[in-house]
Design an enzyme around this catalytic site. Structure first.
Site, PDB file in Angstrom:
ATOM      1  N   PHE A 221       0.954  -1.043  -0.054  1.00 46.52           N
ATOM      2  CA  PHE A 221      -0.001  -0.115  -0.055  1.00 46.52           C
ATOM      3  C   PHE A 221       0.998   1.137  -0.047  1.00 46.52           C
ATOM      4  O   PHE A 221       1.574   1.319   0.673  1.00 46.52           O
ATOM      5  CB  PHE A 221      -0.832  -0.071   1.222  1.00 46.52           C
ATOM      6  CG  PHE A 221      -1.905   1.196   1.316  1.00 46.52           C
ATOM      7  CD1 PHE A 221      -3.103   1.016   0.722  1.00 46.52           C
ATOM      8  CD2 PHE A 221      -1.536   2.481   1.908  1.00 46.52           C
ATOM      9  CE1 PHE A 221      -3.986   2.035   0.207  1.00 46.52           C
ATOM     10  CE2 PHE A 221      -2.331   3.547   1.843  1.00 46.52           C
ATOM     11  CZ  PHE A 221      -3.587   3.451   0.895  1.00 46.52           C
ATOM     12  N   ASP A 330       9.443   3.026   1.170  1.00 50.94           N
ATOM     13  CA  ASP A 330       8.209   3.841   1.756  1.00 50.94           C
ATOM     14  C   ASP A 330       8.304   3.667   3.234  1.00 50.94           C
ATOM     15  O   ASP A 330       7.778   2.564   3.781  1.00 50.94           O
ATOM     16  CB  ASP A 330       7.057   3.270   1.016  1.00 50.94           C
ATOM     17  CG  ASP A 330       5.729   4.202   1.403  1.00 50.94           C
ATOM     18  OD1 ASP A 330       5.981   5.099   2.272  1.00 50.94           O
ATOM     19  OD2 ASP A 330       4.853   3.966   0.690  1.00 50.94           O
ATOM     20  N   LYS A 361       2.687  10.745   8.165  1.00 50.18           N
ATOM     21  CA  LYS A 361       2.240  10.402   9.418  1.00 50.18           C
ATOM     22  C   LYS A 361       2.740  10.843  10.664  1.00 50.18           C
ATOM     23  O   LYS A 361       2.746  12.042  10.738  1.00 50.18           O
ATOM     24  CB  LYS A 361       1.990   8.710   9.386  1.00 50.18           C
ATOM     25  CG  LYS A 361       1.077   8.021   8.382  1.00 50.18           C
ATOM     26  CD  LYS A 361       0.942   6.701   8.750  1.00 50.18           C
ATOM     27  CE  LYS A 361       0.132   6.106   7.501  1.00 50.18           C
ATOM     28  NZ  LYS A 361      -1.406   6.219   7.960  1.00 50.18           N
ATOM     29  N   THR A 385       1.847  23.795  -4.979  1.00 52.79           N
ATOM     30  CA  THR A 385       1.698  25.232  -4.341  1.00 52.79           C
ATOM     31  C   THR A 385       2.268  25.320  -3.080  1.00 52.79           C
ATOM     32  O   THR A 385       2.957  26.224  -2.562  1.00 52.79           O
ATOM     33  CB  THR A 385       0.173  25.644  -4.356  1.00 52.79           C
ATOM     34  OG1 THR A 385      -0.280  25.301  -5.654  1.00 52.79           O
ATOM     35  CG2 THR A 385      -0.014  26.840  -3.866  1.00 52.79           C
TER      36      THR A 385
END
Ligand code: PSZ
Length: 505
Positions: A221, A330, A361, A385
């Site tokens: 995931f 990751d 997280k 941005t």
């Protein structure tokens, strides 16, 4: 009709149906009677307190109201954030639960830590909170210092470049982009892109948009946006109806626990997965769709808390070097100390730093680290941005100070060891109900005999004052924050044991 039902079940797997339960008064255990943490204002409760079933009537009413404008199926309960404190979350019905899930593993110091509240109320920070900058074009004057004293201070070894981002998925996708860009730069031998590339890329065509691919693992995931989703292979609910590129997918080891006890079988499984990873890369390279990078989680979290050994990850790094691919780790869920090291990959003794490490997280800001050689020359290619938020980095700064002052990463190692032993003890005492206790530091999980029993356990735990999370087909995962201590573990085990006894009946 049957197919529709099967499909819906598949889609909803892991989303817990929340049913009403009998109210439960948690006993204050002897273990809970310890001195309150002075950093918590007011001090955290001494134990769970359950007044209604969870979700209670107020949560149910709010859910109905919200449901008019958005899908609320995943909501467990509504939270009273003003009254949640330390390791305890209070819902809007006044139920106080020991929180072992912590906003999907994303609170480093639990709820309302005094040092974080102070950051928010410090007048010197007001302008930073009110005026959110476009960081890649108008950063505040203290931005370089802030990044050096926070993110660079805890950077993985060998990674000196950092970019902040809003969330985990966009951190992963920008990490992938950095690796794609580097791959093409290498293929071009440092020459500038051709006019044909510049014209074709705007139209989604080769050669400007090259047929490069990125390898992910079965059960992985990495987020729900399209590039991150393309390397996500956990559940249909994430992917259904979304067009996806044909990218390679390799098997992730399915190991037996405890890992040491099954070392020989586990080695065989990891060798098989490493060989299959090579095969996938060869296959995609040979059909003219070269594999530019691979992404891997140190523990496949959402996929079921699947662990692998350092041998496997070292093998993956060797493969990426052999095939000139980028190695993206990751650490969105594993980063920031929960495994007993700042980064989970610190456990692996890699020969060389990874190429990209993503975070979000518990780091409170999203972002990714990368090696100098992956620096993109042109501005605006890795850009958005906000590109993060200085207010989140201010909270990270305060959190890292507390983590350092209170030695909380070693706390995760110690309390993690205690949790792992306790879970193992439960599997010995409740055979056939729970199995495969596992963990790295305090990131622990245990499997149930089937999904229904697992879902019932999570409901019963919540109704007795402990909030945990599901992952994979049959696992319950524990995601304590870094201030979780042994006496909290004792409260958890008292309640877990009573739930397992009920389920065994
Ligand atoms: O059900 C969910 O949406 C979940 S359960 C766990 C996550 C999301 N984790 C998010 C996540 C992650 O665990 C890893 C390893 N990589 C990327 C992500 C995506 O992060 P966000 O959700 O911030 O985009």
């Amino acid at each position: 009709m049957a197919t529709r039902k099967l499909f819906r079940n598949l889609l909803e797997k892991g989303v817990n149906a929340i049913k009403s339960q009998q109210p439960f008064e948690a006993k204050a255990t002897a273990a809970a009677a310890v001195a309150p943490d002075p950093h918590l204002t007011p001090p955290e409760p001494s134990g769970p307190k359950i007044l209604t079933s969870v979700p209670g009537p107020k949560s149910i009413e709010l859910k109905e109201r919200l449901n008019g404008i958005q899908n609320t199926e995943a909501i467990h309960f509504f939270v009273n954030y003003n009254e949640s404190q330390g390791n305890y979350v209070m819902d809007v019905d006044g139920n106080v639960m020991l929180d072992l899930y912590n906003q999907i593993a994303s609170l480093p110091l639990g709820y309302s830590h005094a040092k974080l509240l102070k950051v928010m109320t410090d007048p010197g920070n007001t302008a930073a909170f009110v005026n959110r900058p476009a960081l890649c074009v108008h950063p505040p004057g203290n931005w370089p210092d802030k990044l050096f004293s926070t993110l660079l201070h805890v950077a993985p070894q060998g990674l000196h470049q950092v970019m902040t981002m809003a969330c985990g998925a966009c951190s992963v996708e920008n990490g992938q982009k950095v690796l794609f860009i580097a791959y093409r730069n290498r293929q071009r031998g440092g020459m500038p892109p051709t006019d044909e590339e510049l014209v074709s890329c705007v139209e989604n065509k080769a050669p400007g948009c090259p047929p490069l691919t990125f390898l992910g693992f079965k059960g992985a995931f990495h987020g729900r946006s399209i590039g991150a989703l393309a390397i996500t292979h956990s559940r249909p609910v994430h992917k259904l109806d979304v067009p996806q590129p044909d990218w390679p997918m390799a098997p992730f080891p399915r190991l037996k626990y405890p890992l040491d006890e099954f070392a020989r079988e586990n080695r065989k499984e990891e060798d098989m997965c490493l060989a299959a990873t090579r095969e996938q890369i060869e296959k995609y390279n040979n059909k003219g769709t070269p594999v530019a990078g691979m992404a891997v989680e140190p523990i496949q979290c959402e996929g079921g808390d699947n662990h692998a050994t350092p041998y496997f990850f070292q093998g993956l790094q060797d493969i990426t070097k052999e095939y000139h691919m980028g190695f993206l780790i990751d650490e969105v869920q594993t980063g920031c100390g929960a495994t007993g090291k700042m980064w989970a990959h610190d456990h692996w003794d890699l020969k060389d730093g990874p190429d990209v490490v993503t975070f979000a997280k518990k780091m409170l800001t999203g972002g990714f680290y990368y090696k100098d050689k992956y620096r993109v020359k042109e501005g605006m290619r890795i850009f958005n941005t906000w590109s993060g938020d200085p207010s989140k980095v201010a909270l990270l700064e305060a959190s890292l100070n507390v983590i350092n002052e209170e030695d909380l990463i070693n706390n995760m190692m110690r309390v993690g060891d205690y949790l792992q032993k306790g879970l193992h003890d439960m599997q010995v005492r409740f055979p056939g109900v729970v199995m495969n206790a596992r963990g790295l530091g305090a990131m622990c999980a245990i499997d149930f005999c089937d999904a229904n029993t697992r879902d019932a356990a999570i409901r019963h735990l919540r109704n007795k004052g402990v909030h945990t999370g599901a992952c994979g087909p049959v696992a319950v995962r524990l995601r304590p924050s870094l201030i979780f201590k042994h006496h909290h573990a004792d409260i958890f085990f008292d309640i877990f044991q009573s739930v397992l006894k009920d389920l065994q009946k």
